[in-house]
Design a protein around this motif. Structure first.
Motif, mmCIF file in Angstrom:
data_model
loop_
_atom_site.group_PDB
_atom_site.id
_atom_site.type_symbol
_atom_site.label_atom_id
_atom_site.label_comp_id
_atom_site.label_asym_id
_atom_site.label_seq_id
_atom_site.Cartn_x
_atom_site.Cartn_y
_atom_site.Cartn_z
ATOM 1 N N GLY A 269 0.834 -1.188 0.000
ATOM 2 C CA GLY A 269 0.000 0.000 0.000
ATOM 3 C C GLY A 269 0.868 1.237 0.000
ATOM 4 N N GLY A 270 0.245 2.397 0.170
ATOM 5 C CA GLY A 270 0.968 3.648 0.036
ATOM 6 C C GLY A 270 2.107 3.815 1.021
ATOM 7 N N PHE A 271 1.869 3.566 2.309
ATOM 8 C CA PHE A 271 2.915 3.761 3.310
ATOM 9 C C PHE A 271 4.044 2.742 3.120
ATOM 10 C CE2 PHE A 271 3.753 4.313 8.174
ATOM 11 C CZ PHE A 271 4.777 5.201 7.891
ATOM 12 N N GLN A 272 3.684 1.512 2.741
ATOM 13 C CA GLN A 272 4.701 0.498 2.462
ATOM 14 C C GLN A 272 5.592 0.936 1.304
ATOM 15 O OE1 GLN A 272 5.368 -2.541 4.070
ATOM 16 N NE2 GLN A 272 7.140 -2.641 2.727
ATOM 17 N N GLU A 273 4.987 1.455 0.236
ATOM 18 C CA GLU A 273 5.766 1.898 -0.911
ATOM 19 C C GLU A 273 6.619 3.114 -0.571
ATOM 20 O OE1 GLU A 273 6.014 0.335 -3.898
ATOM 21 O OE2 GLU A 273 4.879 -1.236 -2.859
ATOM 22 N N LEU A 274 6.089 3.983 0.285
ATOM 23 C CA LEU A 274 6.810 5.207 0.621
ATOM 24 C C LEU A 274 7.963 4.962 1.590
ATOM 25 C CD1 LEU A 274 6.759 8.372 0.332
ATOM 26 C CD2 LEU A 274 5.476 8.380 2.486
ATOM 27 N N ALA A 275 7.726 4.115 2.604
ATOM 28 C CA ALA A 275 8.701 4.021 3.693
ATOM 29 C C ALA A 275 9.067 2.598 4.091
ATOM 30 C CB ALA A 275 8.167 4.761 4.926
ATOM 31 N N ALA A 325 13.401 9.804 7.244
ATOM 32 C CA ALA A 325 12.693 10.231 8.456
ATOM 33 C C ALA A 325 11.402 10.947 8.098
ATOM 34 C CB ALA A 325 13.593 11.136 9.294
ATOM 35 N N GLN A 326 11.437 11.784 7.077
ATOM 36 C CA GLN A 326 10.238 12.499 6.655
ATOM 37 C C GLN A 326 9.178 11.522 6.148
ATOM 38 O OE1 GLN A 326 10.067 14.981 2.921
ATOM 39 N NE2 GLN A 326 9.844 16.638 4.428
ATOM 40 N N ARG A 327 9.596 10.494 5.431
ATOM 41 C CA ARG A 327 8.650 9.499 4.927
ATOM 42 C C ARG A 327 7.980 8.741 6.074
ATOM 43 N NH1 ARG A 327 10.931 6.646 -0.533
ATOM 44 N NH2 ARG A 327 11.463 8.529 -1.704
ATOM 45 N N LEU A 328 8.774 8.326 7.042
ATOM 46 C CA LEU A 328 8.190 7.623 8.186
ATOM 47 C C LEU A 328 7.252 8.533 8.975
ATOM 48 C CD1 LEU A 328 11.310 5.637 9.416
ATOM 49 C CD2 LEU A 328 9.202 4.638 8.528
ATOM 50 N N ALA A 329 7.663 9.779 9.168
ATOM 51 C CA ALA A 329 6.838 10.723 9.920
ATOM 52 C C ALA A 329 5.526 11.011 9.202
ATOM 53 C CB ALA A 329 7.610 12.014 10.151
ATOM 54 N N THR A 330 5.520 10.946 7.875
ATOM 55 C CA THR A 330 4.295 11.199 7.106
ATOM 56 C C THR A 330 3.208 10.200 7.482
ATOM 57 O OG1 THR A 330 5.540 12.137 5.248
ATOM 58 C CG2 THR A 330 3.314 11.324 4.787
ATOM 59 N N GLY A 331 3.552 8.921 7.533
ATOM 60 C CA GLY A 331 2.569 7.922 7.931
ATOM 61 C C GLY A 331 2.240 7.988 9.406
ATOM 62 N N LEU A 332 3.245 8.231 10.227
ATOM 63 C CA LEU A 332 3.009 8.302 11.665
ATOM 64 C C LEU A 332 2.106 9.481 12.031
ATOM 65 C CD1 LEU A 332 6.527 7.403 13.120
ATOM 66 C CD2 LEU A 332 4.415 6.067 13.293
ATOM 67 N N ALA A 333 2.138 10.543 11.246
ATOM 68 C CA ALA A 333 1.269 11.690 11.521
ATOM 69 C C ALA A 333 -0.196 11.291 11.415
ATOM 70 C CB ALA A 333 1.580 12.833 10.562
ATOM 71 N N SER A 334 -0.531 10.440 10.434
ATOM 72 C CA SER A 334 -1.912 9.970 10.303
ATOM 73 C C SER A 334 -2.299 9.095 11.482
ATOM 74 C CB SER A 334 -2.080 9.188 8.992
ATOM 75 O OG SER A 334 -1.874 10.018 7.875
ATOM 76 N N VAL A 335 -1.397 8.197 11.874
ATOM 77 C CA VAL A 335 -1.663 7.334 13.020
ATOM 78 C C VAL A 335 -1.854 8.172 14.286
ATOM 79 C CG1 VAL A 335 -0.699 5.511 14.483
ATOM 80 C CG2 VAL A 335 -0.396 5.409 11.996
ATOM 81 N N THR A 336 -1.015 9.180 14.447
ATOM 82 C CA THR A 336 -1.095 10.044 15.630
ATOM 83 C C THR A 336 -2.397 10.834 15.656
ATOM 84 O OG1 THR A 336 1.320 10.236 15.700
ATOM 85 C CG2 THR A 336 0.058 11.941 16.845
ATOM 86 N N ALA A 337 -2.845 11.293 14.489
ATOM 87 C CA ALA A 337 -4.084 12.071 14.430
ATOM 88 C C ALA A 337 -5.285 11.247 14.873
ATOM 89 C CB ALA A 337 -4.305 12.594 13.018
ATOM 90 N N VAL A 338 -5.268 9.956 14.609
ATOM 91 C CA VAL A 338 -6.402 9.093 14.957
ATOM 92 C C VAL A 338 -6.303 8.591 16.397
ATOM 93 C CG1 VAL A 338 -7.571 6.916 14.431
ATOM 94 C CG2 VAL A 338 -6.745 8.379 12.568
ATOM 95 N N LEU A 339 -5.103 8.163 16.818
ATOM 96 C CA LEU A 339 -4.957 7.478 18.104
ATOM 97 C C LEU A 339 -4.417 8.358 19.222
ATOM 98 C CD1 LEU A 339 -3.553 4.060 16.878
ATOM 99 C CD2 LEU A 339 -5.844 4.545 17.701
ATOM 100 N N ASP A 340 -3.698 9.409 18.889
ATOM 101 C CA ASP A 340 -3.116 10.299 19.896
ATOM 102 C C ASP A 340 -2.348 9.518 20.966
ATOM 103 O OD1 ASP A 340 -2.478 12.634 21.238
ATOM 104 O OD2 ASP A 340 -4.362 12.684 22.361
ATOM 105 N N PRO A 341 -1.362 8.691 20.568
ATOM 106 C CA PRO A 341 -0.643 7.889 21.565
ATOM 107 C C PRO A 341 0.338 8.749 22.357
ATOM 108 C CG PRO A 341 0.376 7.609 19.423
ATOM 109 C CD PRO A 341 -0.840 8.483 19.205
ATOM 110 N N GLY A 342 0.648 8.304 23.567
ATOM 111 C CA GLY A 342 1.655 9.004 24.351
ATOM 112 C C GLY A 342 3.058 8.576 23.988
#
Length: 407
Positions: A269-275, A325-342
């Motif tokens: 999928g997109g995140f796999q292809e990106l990062a 790092a920017q590629r990984l952070a791109t996907g993690l930003a979506s995860v963070t927006a939904v789950l707001d993990p500590g």
């Protein structure tokens, strides 16, 4: 016959239940601290010396604790020490991928006592049950045990078994594991309870019990090795989703890569292809860094480790880390927006190889892309984390069963 009838149910607060609670507290303390004297157990549990003595006698008679030496170096007579009887129970864990099945056996204290690895490339798809049995038997033999000595087994695989159909989903690259009858066949062939869990979820179990996520009730673990995935822990529990696919973030559509359609067929999928790991050597070549392309995970880990080591000295390698790092952070930003993990734990060879340098860069990028500010850490379980998680999961359930003295 009256002797075969079940007894009355135990109600909270009865002497038997209270004794069982004290027994379990003492056993947990012995697991945490190692050998303890009767006096020390009494102080840690708040029990009187006579009650602590009765408790230890009861646990020793049940085969759950054993005497082991005496205390030394203190005034007065040496005190008898007690420890959990390691042979009271054994569990097994399996880590399955497309190339091999790794197996391990641990005693009830958590110590690994047997290991085995079965190579499976090119094996027939219809031999999965035989492969699982062969891997298990290899680890059991290495431990000097038999199958009958194993109380429970936990098997970790990519993807997840759909609770409605019993089919393995999100792991089309694992031949032979997609039969709707496979779970029944495995249950029929093995004499102990068998449980199944996503491999990345098991890494999260290991990190929460023993590693970087200790003390955290809410966290995300990002795994990047041969595939990109995540484990989601909410209120201390793994969140698996309706079909077991929660955390399959490799399928996440993200900016920076073309939209991937029919992701299940593509197994990407997109995140796999990106990062994902396969993106690292491609990114390196685009920056003029000469590198082989495969095997992706090994090449990616080598490149990122090399880039982290030469970050202050090599401009191209430093740029590789920045862009990745920017590629990984791109996907993690979506995860963070939904789950707001500590907390976000970065694990897997293709991301952990970048170490503190890569972690710091991802943290900085994520601060620009996400509204919240989760803490990022590198995973601490660097040896067989899936297997360790499988053993920890099996141990938790087995201890609940074996250490229950109320029955």
């Amino acid at each position: 016959m009256a002797g075969n009838l079940p007894g009355p149910p135990h109600t909270p607060g009865t002497p038997r239940v209270l004794r069982a609670m004290n027994d379990r507290a003492a056993l947990d303390l012995l697991l945490e601290h190692g050998p303890l004297s009767r006096t020390r157990i009494g102080k840690l549990t708040g029990l009187s010396k006579p009650t602590a003595s009765q408790l230890l006698a009861r646990l020793e008679a049940a085969g759950l604790v054993v005497a082991t030496g005496t205390s030394e170096g203190r005034p007065g007579p040496n005190a008898q020490l007690y420890t959990v009887n390691a042979r009271a129970a054994h569990v097994a864990g399996l880590d399955v991928n497309g190339r091999r099945i790794a197996a391990a056996v641990a005693d009830v204290t958590g110590r690994t006592v047997g290991e085995f690895e079965l190579a499976t490339p090119g094996r027939r798809a219809d031999s999965v049950v035989r492969q699982v049995a062969e891997a298990l038997d290899g680890a059991v033999k290495d431990a000097g045990l038999t199958r009958a000595d194993v109380h429970r087994i936990v098997i970790g695989t990519p993807g997840a078994f759909d609770p409605g159909t019993g089919r393995l989903r999100y792991a089309s690259h694992l031949p032979g594991w997609h039969s709707p009858t496979l779970l029944d066949e495995l249950a029929a062939s093995l004499p102990m309870p068998v449980e199944y869990e996503n491999d990345v979820n098991l890494v999260a179990v290991a990190e929460q019990r023993l590693g970087a996520a200790r003390g955290y009730e809410d966290f995300v673990l990002l795994w990047n090795e041969e595939g990109l995935g995540a484990a989601l822990v909410i209120n201390g529990r793994l969140h698996r989703g309706f079909t077991g696919g929660a955390g399959e973030v490799g399928f996440l559509p993200v900016p920076g890569t073309p939209l991937v359609r029919q992701v299940v067929k593509a197994n990407s999928g997109g995140f796999q292809e990106l990062a994902g790991a396969q993106s690292v050597p491609r990114l390196a070549r685009s920056l003029g860094i000469d590198t082989p392309q495969q095997p992706y995970a090994r090449v990616a880990a080598g490149l990122l480790a090399r880039a982290a080591a030469a970050y202050e000295e090599d401009e191209a390698l430093a740029e590789l880390l920045h862009q990745y790092a920017q590629r990984l952070a791109t996907g993690l930003a979506s995860v963070t927006a939904v789950l707001d993990p500590g907390l976000i734990v970065l694990a897997g060879g293709a991301v952990a190889a970048g170490g503190e340098v890569l972690r710091s860069l991802i943290q900085s990028e994520l601060a620009e892309l996400a509204a919240s500010r989760p803490r990022l850490v590198v995973g601490e379980i660097d040896r067989t984390p899936v297997l360790r998680g499988a053993l920890e999961r099996a141990l938790a359930d087995t201890r609940d069963e074996v250490f229950d003295t109320s029955r």
